[in-house]
Design a protein around this motif. Sequence first.
Motif, PDB file in Angstrom:
ATOM      1  N   UNK A  50       0.848  -1.188   0.000  1.00 27.59           N
ATOM      2  CA  UNK A  50       0.000   0.000   0.000  1.00 27.59           C
ATOM      3  C   UNK A  50       0.883   1.238   0.000  1.00 27.59           C
ATOM      4  N   UNK A  51       0.633   2.171  -0.902  1.00 28.22           N
ATOM      5  CA  UNK A  51       1.374   3.440  -0.952  1.00 28.22           C
ATOM      6  C   UNK A  51       0.422   4.558  -0.551  1.00 28.22           C
ATOM      7  N   UNK A  52       0.782   5.250   0.518  1.00 27.75           N
ATOM      8  CA  UNK A  52      -0.061   6.321   1.034  1.00 27.75           C
ATOM      9  C   UNK A  52       0.025   7.573   0.171  1.00 27.75           C
ATOM     10  N   UNK A  53      -1.089   8.291   0.102  1.00 30.45           N
ATOM     11  CA  UNK A  53      -1.073   9.625  -0.497  1.00 30.45           C
ATOM     12  C   UNK A  53      -0.230  10.520   0.398  1.00 30.45           C
ATOM     13  N   UNK A  54       0.405  11.541  -0.190  1.00 33.55           N
ATOM     14  CA  UNK A  54       1.162  12.507   0.610  1.00 33.55           C
ATOM     15  C   UNK A  54       0.244  13.122   1.662  1.00 33.55           C
ATOM     16  N   UNK A  55       0.708  13.121   2.875  1.00 36.65           N
ATOM     17  CA  UNK A  55      -0.063  13.678   3.981  1.00 36.65           C
ATOM     18  C   UNK A  55      -1.047  12.699   4.606  1.00 36.65           C
ATOM     19  N   UNK A  56      -1.210  11.522   4.028  1.00 32.26           N
ATOM     20  CA  UNK A  56      -2.160  10.529   4.556  1.00 32.26           C
ATOM     21  C   UNK A  56      -1.437   9.312   5.153  1.00 32.26           C
ATOM     22  N   UNK A  57      -0.119   9.409   5.310  1.00 26.80           N
ATOM     23  CA  UNK A  57       0.667   8.274   5.786  1.00 26.80           C
ATOM     24  C   UNK A  57       0.189   7.765   7.145  1.00 26.80           C
ATOM     25  N   UNK A  58      -0.012   8.653   8.092  1.00 27.89           N
ATOM     26  CA  UNK A  58      -0.415   8.237   9.439  1.00 27.89           C
ATOM     27  C   UNK A  58      -1.814   7.627   9.430  1.00 27.89           C
ATOM     28  N   UNK A  59      -2.716   8.206   8.693  1.00 24.49           N
ATOM     29  CA  UNK A  59      -4.081   7.675   8.623  1.00 24.49           C
ATOM     30  C   UNK A  59      -4.097   6.280   8.009  1.00 24.49           C
ATOM     31  N   UNK A  60      -3.315   6.085   6.949  1.00 27.17           N
ATOM     32  CA  UNK A  60      -3.252   4.757   6.343  1.00 27.17           C
ATOM     33  C   UNK A  60      -2.611   3.764   7.290  1.00 27.17           C
ATOM     34  N   UNK A  61      -1.530   4.167   7.947  1.00 28.75           N
ATOM     35  CA  UNK A  61      -0.882   3.280   8.921  1.00 28.75           C
ATOM     36  C   UNK A  61      -1.871   2.846   9.997  1.00 28.75           C
ATOM     37  N   UNK A  62      -2.628   3.767  10.533  1.00 26.44           N
ATOM     38  CA  UNK A  62      -3.588   3.433  11.589  1.00 26.44           C
ATOM     39  C   UNK A  62      -4.662   2.479  11.076  1.00 26.44           C
ATOM     40  N   UNK A  63      -5.130   2.704   9.862  1.00 27.50           N
ATOM     41  CA  UNK A  63      -6.133   1.808   9.285  1.00 27.50           C
ATOM     42  C   UNK A  63      -5.553   0.408   9.127  1.00 27.50           C
ATOM     43  N   UNK A  64      -4.346   0.314   8.589  1.00 26.50           N
ATOM     44  CA  UNK A  64      -3.725  -1.002   8.395  1.00 26.50           C
ATOM     45  C   UNK A  64      -3.445  -1.679   9.732  1.00 26.50           C
ATOM     46  N   UNK A  65      -2.979  -0.930  10.717  1.00 24.49           N
ATOM     47  CA  UNK A  65      -2.720  -1.500  12.035  1.00 24.49           C
ATOM     48  C   UNK A  65      -3.995  -2.050  12.672  1.00 24.49           C
ATOM     49  N   UNK A  66      -5.130  -1.451  12.353  1.00 22.44           N
ATOM     50  CA  UNK A  66      -6.388  -1.904  12.957  1.00 22.44           C
ATOM     51  C   UNK A  66      -6.786  -3.297  12.477  1.00 22.44           C
TER      52      UNK A  66
END
Length: 99
Positions: A12-28
């Motif tokens: 998964x490649x995050x959009x710029x500025x969305x890295x933390x949100x994507x990480x949290x979603x994946x961690x969930x």
Amino acid sequence: MSTNMINVLARFKAQNGKEQALLELLQSLVQPTRNELGCVKYELHEENQSLGQFVFIKSFVDHAAFEKHQNTGHFRRLKKEMPELVAQEPEFIILSKLA
């Protein structure tokens, strides 16, 4: 281990500025998936040379367990929320162990 085991790499490649949100979603997804019957391994990694690129390394006892995983509530939530967070369509590589 069964020769029917399914191994998957999911990138998964995050959009710029969305890295933390994507990480949290994946961690969930990690703990609920690890608790699924048929899950052998479910690990989340971030690429060292490319921050914001996340890779799941996962194994299931067989294709049926993998398909069941794709129909869980937490996986459906990923599919719903992910499009707003990724820069491109995720890459899924399904592997079968040869040796």
